[in-house]
Scaffold this motif. Structure first.
Motif, mmCIF file in Angstrom:
data_model
loop_
_atom_site.group_PDB
_atom_site.id
_atom_site.type_symbol
_atom_site.label_atom_id
_atom_site.label_comp_id
_atom_site.label_asym_id
_atom_site.label_seq_id
_atom_site.Cartn_x
_atom_site.Cartn_y
_atom_site.Cartn_z
ATOM 1 N N TYR A 197 -6.685 1.867 7.830
ATOM 2 C CA TYR A 197 -6.322 0.644 7.104
ATOM 3 C C TYR A 197 -6.176 0.890 5.605
ATOM 4 O O TYR A 197 -5.344 0.261 4.938
ATOM 5 C CB TYR A 197 -7.326 -0.478 7.384
ATOM 6 C CG TYR A 197 -8.643 -0.378 6.653
ATOM 7 C CD1 TYR A 197 -8.842 -1.043 5.446
ATOM 8 C CD2 TYR A 197 -9.699 0.346 7.179
ATOM 9 C CE1 TYR A 197 -10.049 -0.969 4.783
ATOM 10 C CE2 TYR A 197 -10.903 0.425 6.525
ATOM 11 C CZ TYR A 197 -11.087 -0.236 5.333
ATOM 12 O OH TYR A 197 -12.284 -0.156 4.673
ATOM 13 N N VAL A 198 -6.959 1.844 5.061
ATOM 14 C CA VAL A 198 -6.843 2.176 3.645
ATOM 15 C C VAL A 198 -5.501 2.843 3.373
ATOM 16 O O VAL A 198 -4.813 2.544 2.385
ATOM 17 C CB VAL A 198 -8.007 3.083 3.200
ATOM 18 C CG1 VAL A 198 -7.803 3.563 1.760
ATOM 19 C CG2 VAL A 198 -9.336 2.351 3.317
ATOM 20 N N LYS A 199 -5.097 3.763 4.250
ATOM 21 C CA LYS A 199 -3.814 4.454 4.076
ATOM 22 C C LYS A 199 -2.647 3.473 4.167
ATOM 23 O O LYS A 199 -1.726 3.495 3.341
ATOM 24 C CB LYS A 199 -3.652 5.551 5.126
ATOM 25 C CG LYS A 199 -2.340 6.326 5.000
ATOM 26 C CD LYS A 199 -2.212 7.390 6.064
ATOM 27 C CE LYS A 199 -0.960 8.246 5.841
ATOM 28 N NZ LYS A 199 0.258 7.418 5.756
ATOM 29 N N ILE A 200 -2.669 2.602 5.180
ATOM 30 C CA ILE A 200 -1.568 1.648 5.362
ATOM 31 C C ILE A 200 -1.516 0.682 4.186
ATOM 32 O O ILE A 200 -0.436 0.396 3.645
ATOM 33 C CB ILE A 200 -1.734 0.884 6.689
ATOM 34 C CG1 ILE A 200 -1.667 1.851 7.872
ATOM 35 C CG2 ILE A 200 -0.665 -0.192 6.828
ATOM 36 C CD1 ILE A 200 -2.106 1.240 9.186
ATOM 37 N N ARG A 221 1.754 0.514 -2.967
ATOM 38 C CA ARG A 221 2.724 1.246 -3.791
ATOM 39 C C ARG A 221 4.091 0.571 -3.749
ATOM 40 O O ARG A 221 4.785 0.478 -4.771
ATOM 41 C CB ARG A 221 2.816 2.696 -3.319
ATOM 42 C CG ARG A 221 1.645 3.557 -3.726
ATOM 43 C CD ARG A 221 1.923 5.031 -3.482
ATOM 44 N NE ARG A 221 1.992 5.330 -2.067
ATOM 45 C CZ ARG A 221 0.942 5.612 -1.321
ATOM 46 N NH1 ARG A 221 -0.267 5.603 -1.842
ATOM 47 N NH2 ARG A 221 1.076 5.908 -0.035
ATOM 48 N N GLN A 222 4.485 0.089 -2.589
ATOM 49 C CA GLN A 222 5.780 -0.591 -2.475
ATOM 50 C C GLN A 222 5.782 -1.900 -3.250
ATOM 51 O O GLN A 222 6.803 -2.282 -3.850
ATOM 52 C CB GLN A 222 6.098 -0.856 -1.003
ATOM 53 C CG GLN A 222 6.327 0.405 -0.183
ATOM 54 C CD GLN A 222 6.564 0.100 1.275
ATOM 55 O OE1 GLN A 222 7.529 -0.580 1.633
ATOM 56 N NE2 GLN A 222 5.679 0.592 2.145
ATOM 57 N N ILE A 223 4.661 -2.589 -3.267
ATOM 58 C CA ILE A 223 4.559 -3.842 -4.014
ATOM 59 C C ILE A 223 4.615 -3.566 -5.511
ATOM 60 O O ILE A 223 5.357 -4.214 -6.258
ATOM 61 C CB ILE A 223 3.264 -4.584 -3.638
ATOM 62 C CG1 ILE A 223 3.350 -5.101 -2.195
ATOM 63 C CG2 ILE A 223 3.009 -5.753 -4.600
ATOM 64 C CD1 ILE A 223 2.042 -5.653 -1.657
ATOM 65 N N ARG A 224 3.852 -2.574 -5.975
ATOM 66 C CA ARG A 224 3.800 -2.305 -7.414
ATOM 67 C C ARG A 224 5.111 -1.729 -7.935
ATOM 68 O O ARG A 224 5.462 -1.931 -9.089
ATOM 69 C CB ARG A 224 2.647 -1.345 -7.707
ATOM 70 C CG ARG A 224 1.291 -1.955 -7.379
ATOM 71 C CD ARG A 224 0.172 -1.216 -8.075
ATOM 72 N NE ARG A 224 -1.124 -1.711 -7.624
ATOM 73 C CZ ARG A 224 -1.658 -2.864 -7.978
ATOM 74 N NH1 ARG A 224 -1.006 -3.654 -8.798
ATOM 75 N NH2 ARG A 224 -2.837 -3.241 -7.523
ATOM 76 N N SER A 225 5.851 -1.028 -7.080
ATOM 77 C CA SER A 225 7.126 -0.465 -7.513
ATOM 78 C C SER A 225 8.247 -1.491 -7.493
ATOM 79 O O SER A 225 9.327 -1.246 -8.035
ATOM 80 C CB SER A 225 7.506 0.710 -6.609
ATOM 81 O OG SER A 225 7.821 0.252 -5.295
ATOM 82 N N ARG A 266 -2.637 6.710 -7.211
ATOM 83 C CA ARG A 266 -1.274 6.667 -6.697
ATOM 84 C C ARG A 266 -0.997 5.326 -6.027
ATOM 85 O O ARG A 266 0.125 4.830 -6.036
ATOM 86 C CB ARG A 266 -1.052 7.823 -5.718
ATOM 87 C CG ARG A 266 0.422 8.093 -5.417
ATOM 88 C CD ARG A 266 0.620 9.458 -4.774
ATOM 89 N NE ARG A 266 -0.098 9.579 -3.523
ATOM 90 C CZ ARG A 266 -1.074 10.459 -3.292
ATOM 91 N NH1 ARG A 266 -1.446 11.300 -4.248
ATOM 92 N NH2 ARG A 266 -1.674 10.513 -2.128
ATOM 93 N N ASN A 267 -2.044 4.718 -5.455
ATOM 94 C CA ASN A 267 -1.897 3.398 -4.847
ATOM 95 C C ASN A 267 -1.754 2.302 -5.890
ATOM 96 O O ASN A 267 -1.350 1.182 -5.577
ATOM 97 C CB ASN A 267 -3.103 3.083 -3.956
ATOM 98 C CG ASN A 267 -3.111 3.905 -2.688
ATOM 99 O OD1 ASN A 267 -2.098 4.512 -2.333
ATOM 100 N ND2 ASN A 267 -4.241 3.937 -2.013
ATOM 101 N N GLU A 268 -2.123 2.611 -7.130
ATOM 102 C CA GLU A 268 -2.100 1.599 -8.187
ATOM 103 C C GLU A 268 -0.904 1.741 -9.126
ATOM 104 O O GLU A 268 -0.733 0.926 -10.027
ATOM 105 C CB GLU A 268 -3.377 1.689 -9.026
ATOM 106 C CG GLU A 268 -4.641 1.354 -8.261
ATOM 107 C CD GLU A 268 -5.883 1.446 -9.127
ATOM 108 O OE1 GLU A 268 -6.951 1.035 -8.649
ATOM 109 O OE2 GLU A 268 -5.788 1.921 -10.277
ATOM 110 N N ALA A 269 -0.101 2.764 -8.959
ATOM 111 C CA ALA A 269 0.947 3.020 -9.944
ATOM 112 C C ALA A 269 2.180 3.622 -9.291
ATOM 113 O O ALA A 269 2.129 4.124 -8.172
ATOM 114 C CB ALA A 269 0.432 3.979 -11.021
#
Length: 226
Positions: free
Chosen positions: A6-9, A15-19, A91-94
């Motif tokens: 669940y953390v990976k997904i 990442r898709q949301i922040r990008s 990487r999940n935040e940016a």
């Protein structure tokens, strides 16, 4: 520790949301669709949504589904972060390049470290300094200490965190490019074994305005915490 599904997904979606790949207001797949797309159970899919909501990226509307919020804010959630290496966390935040460096040395425990780790004064202690930057901007610096012979936190059963706004040490202020009078958001951690033996202690400094909130999350009913 291995990264839970669940953390990976959730990290991939974050990442898709922040990008902007998934723009604000977009509706995310349903619980069943998310589970099917990723080959996981509904329980795991529900955990994905719960984590994205707790991170301030997604809101849920009863009987309608989950939607990307209009203005996503960074929220630090623990202990989910403890399952991740810093490279994964940031990487999940940016969407910019993440750089992480580590310096490891063996030092002699002073009085404070002796008390914190439960070792003799002068005993060898492993000291790791981890520095992280995003797009060339420093975003975090941490220092961890643990007795020689232990490695990582896999043997830990408990995590204690203390959050505070403090004036950082000179090394932390220098890395974060702050003046000596600036305040940082500091997270002091203690990783404890099943018998409350100390596995590791660490201090993490972030720019004070990096996260709009910090949340601690635990699973009620976990036999380790009863």
């Amino acid at each position: 520790m291995a990264e839970p599904a669940y953390v990976k997904i959730a990290g991939d979606l974050a990442r898709q949301i922040r990008s902007g790949e998934i723009p604000p207001g977009s509706q995310l797949p349903s619980l069943d669709d998310l589970a099917q797309i990723n080959g996981v159970s509904r329980i795991v899919a529900r955990q994905v949504f719960e984590l994205l909501v707790s991170q301030g990226l997604v809101r849920t509307v009863r009987r309608k589904g989950a939607f990307v919020v209009d203005e996503p804010n960074l929220i630090r959630v623990s202990p989910e972060r403890q399952f991740e290496d810093p490279e994964v966390t940031f990487r999940n935040e940016a969407v910019e390049e993440v750089e992480v460096s580590r310096d490891t040395e063996t030092v002699a425990a002073d009085t404070l470290l002796s008390e914190a780790l439960g070792v003799e004064v002068g005993a060898d202690v492993v000291h790791v300094t981890t520095r992280a930057s995003i797009g060339g901007r420093p975003v975090s610096i941490s220092e961890s200490y643990q007795p020689v012979g232990l490695e990582g936190t896999e043997s830990a059963a408990f995590l204690e965190e203390t959050l505070s706004d403090v004036v950082p040490s000179a090394d932390h202020a220098e890395w974060l490019q702050l003046s000596p009078a600036d305040v940082v958001k500091s997270v002091d951690q203690r990783f404890l074994g099943p018998s409350d033996d100390v596995v590791m202690v660490s201090t993490i400094s972030y720019p004070r305005d990096r996260y709009s909130a910090m949340r601690f999350r635990m699973a009620l009913g976990d036999p380790k915490i009863q």
